[in-house]
Enzyme design. Sequence first.
Site, PDB file in Angstrom:
ATOM      1  N   LYS A 187      67.904  75.043   8.749  1.00 13.38           N
ATOM      2  CA  LYS A 187      69.060  75.192   9.655  1.00 13.38           C
ATOM      3  C   LYS A 187      70.046  76.212   9.086  1.00 13.38           C
ATOM      4  O   LYS A 187      70.549  77.079   9.804  1.00 13.38           O
ATOM      5  CB  LYS A 187      69.753  73.844   9.894  1.00 13.38           C
ATOM      6  CG  LYS A 187      68.924  72.864  10.678  1.00 13.38           C
ATOM      7  CD  LYS A 187      68.598  73.384  12.074  1.00 13.38           C
ATOM      8  CE  LYS A 187      67.606  72.520  12.817  1.00 13.38           C
ATOM      9  NZ  LYS A 187      66.991  73.172  13.977  1.00 13.38           N
ATOM     10  N   TYR A 238      64.145  70.889   5.464  1.00 10.27           N
ATOM     11  CA  TYR A 238      64.570  70.881   6.876  1.00 10.27           C
ATOM     12  C   TYR A 238      66.003  71.397   7.004  1.00 10.27           C
ATOM     13  O   TYR A 238      66.288  72.310   7.781  1.00 10.27           O
ATOM     14  CB  TYR A 238      64.469  69.473   7.481  1.00 10.27           C
ATOM     15  CG  TYR A 238      65.240  69.347   8.780  1.00 10.27           C
ATOM     16  CD1 TYR A 238      64.753  69.933   9.949  1.00 10.27           C
ATOM     17  CD2 TYR A 238      66.476  68.688   8.837  1.00 10.27           C
ATOM     18  CE1 TYR A 238      65.472  69.859  11.136  1.00 10.27           C
ATOM     19  CE2 TYR A 238      67.192  68.611  10.023  1.00 10.27           C
ATOM     20  CZ  TYR A 238      66.693  69.191  11.168  1.00 10.27           C
ATOM     21  OH  TYR A 238      67.425  69.130  12.337  1.00 10.27           O
ATOM     22  N   SER A 248      72.757  71.844  12.943  1.00 15.51           N
ATOM     23  CA  SER A 248      72.977  70.442  12.602  1.00 15.51           C
ATOM     24  C   SER A 248      74.164  70.319  11.644  1.00 15.51           C
ATOM     25  O   SER A 248      74.427  71.225  10.844  1.00 15.51           O
ATOM     26  CB  SER A 248      71.715  69.910  11.919  1.00 15.51           C
ATOM     27  OG  SER A 248      71.959  68.678  11.287  1.00 15.51           O
TER      28      SER A 248
HETATM   29  P1  NAD Z   1      61.987  66.982  19.158  1.00 11.28           P
HETATM   30  O1  NAD Z   1      60.959  66.955  18.090  1.00 11.28           O
HETATM   31  O2  NAD Z   1      62.019  65.862  20.125  1.00 11.28           O
HETATM   32  O3  NAD Z   1      61.865  68.349  19.998  1.00 11.28           O
HETATM   33  C1  NAD Z   1      61.452  69.553  19.414  1.00 11.28           C
HETATM   34  C2  NAD Z   1      60.359  70.143  20.288  1.00 11.28           C
HETATM   35  O4  NAD Z   1      59.930  71.387  19.727  1.00 11.28           O
HETATM   36  C3  NAD Z   1      59.134  69.247  20.383  1.00 11.28           C
HETATM   37  O5  NAD Z   1      58.814  69.033  21.756  1.00 11.28           O
HETATM   38  C4  NAD Z   1      58.029  70.037  19.667  1.00 11.28           C
HETATM   39  O6  NAD Z   1      56.773  69.798  20.246  1.00 11.28           O
HETATM   40  C5  NAD Z   1      58.515  71.466  19.829  1.00 11.28           C
HETATM   41  N1  NAD Z   1      58.059  72.406  18.799  1.00 11.28           N
HETATM   42  C6  NAD Z   1      58.198  72.313  17.452  1.00 11.28           C
HETATM   43  N2  NAD Z   1      57.657  73.385  16.847  1.00 11.28           N
HETATM   44  C7  NAD Z   1      57.183  74.203  17.839  1.00 11.28           C
HETATM   45  C8  NAD Z   1      56.511  75.448  17.851  1.00 11.28           C
HETATM   46  N3  NAD Z   1      56.178  76.094  16.735  1.00 11.28           N
HETATM   47  N4  NAD Z   1      56.182  75.982  19.052  1.00 11.28           N
HETATM   48  C9  NAD Z   1      56.467  75.341  20.204  1.00 11.28           C
HETATM   49  N5  NAD Z   1      57.102  74.153  20.252  1.00 11.28           N
HETATM   50  C10 NAD Z   1      57.444  73.586  19.071  1.00 11.28           C
HETATM   51  O7  NAD Z   1      63.394  67.167  18.438  1.00 11.28           O
HETATM   52  P2  NAD Z   1      64.880  67.030  19.015  1.00 11.28           P
HETATM   53  O8  NAD Z   1      65.469  65.817  18.444  1.00 11.28           O
HETATM   54  O9  NAD Z   1      64.868  67.208  20.490  1.00 11.28           O
HETATM   55  O10 NAD Z   1      65.550  68.276  18.313  1.00 11.28           O
HETATM   56  C11 NAD Z   1      65.725  69.515  18.973  1.00 11.28           C
HETATM   57  C12 NAD Z   1      66.401  70.480  18.024  1.00 11.28           C
HETATM   58  O11 NAD Z   1      67.643  69.939  17.617  1.00 11.28           O
HETATM   59  C13 NAD Z   1      65.624  70.750  16.742  1.00 11.28           C
HETATM   60  O12 NAD Z   1      65.823  72.111  16.384  1.00 11.28           O
HETATM   61  C14 NAD Z   1      66.297  69.847  15.730  1.00 11.28           C
HETATM   62  O13 NAD Z   1      66.142  70.313  14.422  1.00 11.28           O
HETATM   63  C15 NAD Z   1      67.731  69.929  16.191  1.00 11.28           C
HETATM   64  N6  NAD Z   1      68.548  68.791  15.764  1.00 11.28           N
HETATM   65  C16 NAD Z   1      68.148  67.524  16.096  1.00 11.28           C
HETATM   66  C17 NAD Z   1      68.908  66.432  15.679  1.00 11.28           C
HETATM   67  C18 NAD Z   1      68.473  65.036  16.020  1.00 11.28           C
HETATM   68  O14 NAD Z   1      69.019  64.093  15.459  1.00 11.28           O
HETATM   69  N7  NAD Z   1      67.540  64.815  16.942  1.00 11.28           N
HETATM   70  C19 NAD Z   1      70.078  66.647  14.940  1.00 11.28           C
HETATM   71  C20 NAD Z   1      70.469  67.953  14.642  1.00 11.28           C
HETATM   72  C21 NAD Z   1      69.691  69.031  15.070  1.00 11.28           C
HETATM   73  C1  UD1 Z   2      69.273  62.431   9.543  1.00  9.36           C
HETATM   74  C2  UD1 Z   2      69.159  63.686   8.740  1.00  9.36           C
HETATM   75  C3  UD1 Z   2      69.818  64.827   9.457  1.00  9.36           C
HETATM   76  C4  UD1 Z   2      69.226  64.980  10.832  1.00  9.36           C
HETATM   77  C5  UD1 Z   2      69.329  63.653  11.567  1.00  9.36           C
HETATM   78  C6  UD1 Z   2      68.645  63.705  12.886  1.00  9.36           C
HETATM   79  C7  UD1 Z   2      69.095  62.922   6.407  1.00  9.36           C
HETATM   80  C8  UD1 Z   2      69.802  62.908   5.102  1.00  9.36           C
HETATM   81  N1  UD1 Z   2      69.740  63.500   7.420  1.00  9.36           N
HETATM   82  O1  UD1 Z   2      70.659  62.122   9.671  1.00  9.36           O
HETATM   83  O2  UD1 Z   2      69.649  66.022   8.743  1.00  9.36           O
HETATM   84  O3  UD1 Z   2      69.905  65.979  11.543  1.00  9.36           O
HETATM   85  O4  UD1 Z   2      68.705  62.621  10.789  1.00  9.36           O
HETATM   86  O5  UD1 Z   2      67.250  63.751  12.754  1.00  9.36           O
HETATM   87  O6  UD1 Z   2      68.001  62.417   6.524  1.00  9.36           O
HETATM   88  N2  UD1 Z   2      70.233  53.914   8.525  1.00  9.36           N
HETATM   89  C9  UD1 Z   2      70.040  52.592   8.189  1.00  9.36           C
HETATM   90  N3  UD1 Z   2      68.832  52.031   8.437  1.00  9.36           N
HETATM   91  C10 UD1 Z   2      67.792  52.706   9.013  1.00  9.36           C
HETATM   92  C11 UD1 Z   2      68.000  54.062   9.373  1.00  9.36           C
HETATM   93  C12 UD1 Z   2      69.225  54.634   9.102  1.00  9.36           C
HETATM   94  O7  UD1 Z   2      70.949  51.937   7.666  1.00  9.36           O
HETATM   95  O8  UD1 Z   2      66.709  52.142   9.185  1.00  9.36           O
HETATM   96  C13 UD1 Z   2      71.542  54.518   8.289  1.00  9.36           C
HETATM   97  C14 UD1 Z   2      71.492  55.754   7.411  1.00  9.36           C
HETATM   98  O9  UD1 Z   2      71.616  55.395   6.070  1.00  9.36           O
HETATM   99  C15 UD1 Z   2      72.686  56.547   7.949  1.00  9.36           C
HETATM  100  C16 UD1 Z   2      72.760  56.166   9.421  1.00  9.36           C
HETATM  101  O10 UD1 Z   2      72.030  54.954   9.538  1.00  9.36           O
HETATM  102  O11 UD1 Z   2      73.862  56.120   7.326  1.00  9.36           O
HETATM  103  C17 UD1 Z   2      72.148  57.213  10.325  1.00  9.36           C
HETATM  104  O12 UD1 Z   2      70.841  57.520   9.859  1.00  9.36           O
HETATM  105  P1  UD1 Z   2      69.837  58.476  10.646  1.00  9.36           P
HETATM  106  O13 UD1 Z   2      69.753  58.052  12.072  1.00  9.36           O
HETATM  107  O14 UD1 Z   2      68.573  58.530   9.854  1.00  9.36           O
HETATM  108  O15 UD1 Z   2      70.567  59.884  10.622  1.00  9.36           O
HETATM  109  P2  UD1 Z   2      71.179  60.693   9.382  1.00  9.36           P
HETATM  110  O16 UD1 Z   2      70.616  60.228   8.102  1.00  9.36           O
HETATM  111  O17 UD1 Z   2      72.645  60.717   9.532  1.00  9.36           O
END
Ligand code: NAD
Ligand code: UD1
Length: 338
Positions: free
Chosen positions: A154, A150, A125
């Site tokens: 990473k 969290y 991330s």
């Molecule tokens: P998500 O929660 O939708 O998907 C993660 C999946 O992993 C889920 O289906 C959950 O059931 C499964 N899981 C968690 N722990 C487990 C375990 N111990 N054994 C088996 N399954 C398990 O999340 P996502 O948004 O699809 O994220 C996927 C990856 O990307 C994660 O590693 C997350 O940290 C990373 N990531 C996500 C974002 C984001 O904004 N969504 C941003 C940066 C990084």
């Molecule tokens: C957050 C996490 C990041 C993670 C990502 C995806 C933090 C500090 N960072 O990113 O580590 O990878 O989620 O899960 O939490 N916002 C509003 N109103 C809302 C929600 C969000 O104004 O109700 C704004 C936030 O202040 C930010 C932007 O929208 O500026 C994006 O927010 P969000 O979607 O939560 O993602 P991040 O905070 O960037």
Amino acid sequence: MKILVTGGTGYIGSHTVVELQQSGYEVVIADNLCNSNAGVLDGIARITGVRPAFEELDLTEGEKVRELFARHRDIGAVIHFAALKAVGESVQKPLEYYRNNLNSLMNVLASMRECGVKHLVFSSSCTVYGQADVLPVTEQTPRKPAESPYGNTKTMCEDILRDVAKVEQGMNLLALRYFNPIGAHPSACIGELPNGVPNNLIPYLTQTVAGIREQLSVFGDDYHTPDGSAIRDYIDVVDLARAHVVAIRRLMEGKNKANYEYFNIGTGNGLSVLELIRAFERATGEKVNYKIVGRRAGDIEQVWADTTLANRELGWKAEVPIEETLANAWKWQKHLME
Ligand code: NAD
Ligand code: UD1
């Protein structure tokens, strides 16, 4: 060639499974469904015509992971999505986050080593950069101490990959540092399934427009940005999914330049919260009811990616225009309410 996709019923995992299958790969998903449900497999099947193999298991259980690899001896590569990902919750439950996210990765790596599986792509991330001093961030931008458990998982997982790659010469490990993934598959058969009140901007916004939430709070308009609201790099989830396919192909074709590599995956464009709201209104014709409130604790002011390395080395580039991404997010929200 079979690809093991951990966390494959989750948000980004499910979109990646679709792209993998459409590129001709066979997939086996391993997920314990702690943040997803098995209905996602139907959505994937509706899009691709193929229902991926599914193994319900907790990756923190090393023996179960070993048995999984024994059942699927033809696994050629792994994409490791499985993790807990709620930033706020991780502050409350640090042990659960460290245990789940670190043990899952280590169990997968140990089984890969035992079975001679060489290639792994990991979900990292942009949170590892924190508030960078210089924007946009390149892969050379120094990582900063994480703001949350969290985020720390990473950074620690990246370090595990780096250290393992140093000694396991046959292994090729690659981390993708996602910026802010948003949107849904254009078919609206799969998308994000937020649990309870969403923390992230887009699910909160679409639920507000759908009437589930009263009003969207914009966290802060006093940042040092042109309109005062915070800036992020919002990347379409299908574009992001495609990045995994090219990353896997790079490893399997031996085109990686080191045993451990990492790439920024974003659009290269920063958008403010207010700009995103306006883009949503343009894309959907819907009005977003919002109010400006104070900053959210722990938020950074602005971040966006320099994606030159991914463009050049992976031959990958974000393609979906933001309006299309937001229209798909809205279509998915409406589908959830059918
Ligand atoms: P998500 O929660 O939708 O998907 C993660 C999946 O992993 C889920 O289906 C959950 O059931 C499964 N899981 C968690 N722990 C487990 C375990 N111990 N054994 C088996 N399954 C398990 O999340 P996502 O948004 O699809 O994220 C996927 C990856 O990307 C994660 O590693 C997350 O940290 C990373 N990531 C996500 C974002 C984001 O904004 N969504 C941003 C940066 C990084
Ligand atoms: C957050 C996490 C990041 C993670 C990502 C995806 C933090 C500090 N960072 O990113 O580590 O990878 O989620 O899960 O939490 N916002 C509003 N109103 C809302 C929600 C969000 O104004 O109700 C704004 C936030 O202040 C930010 C932007 O929208 O500026 C994006 O927010 P969000 O979607 O939560 O993602 P991040 O905070 O960037």
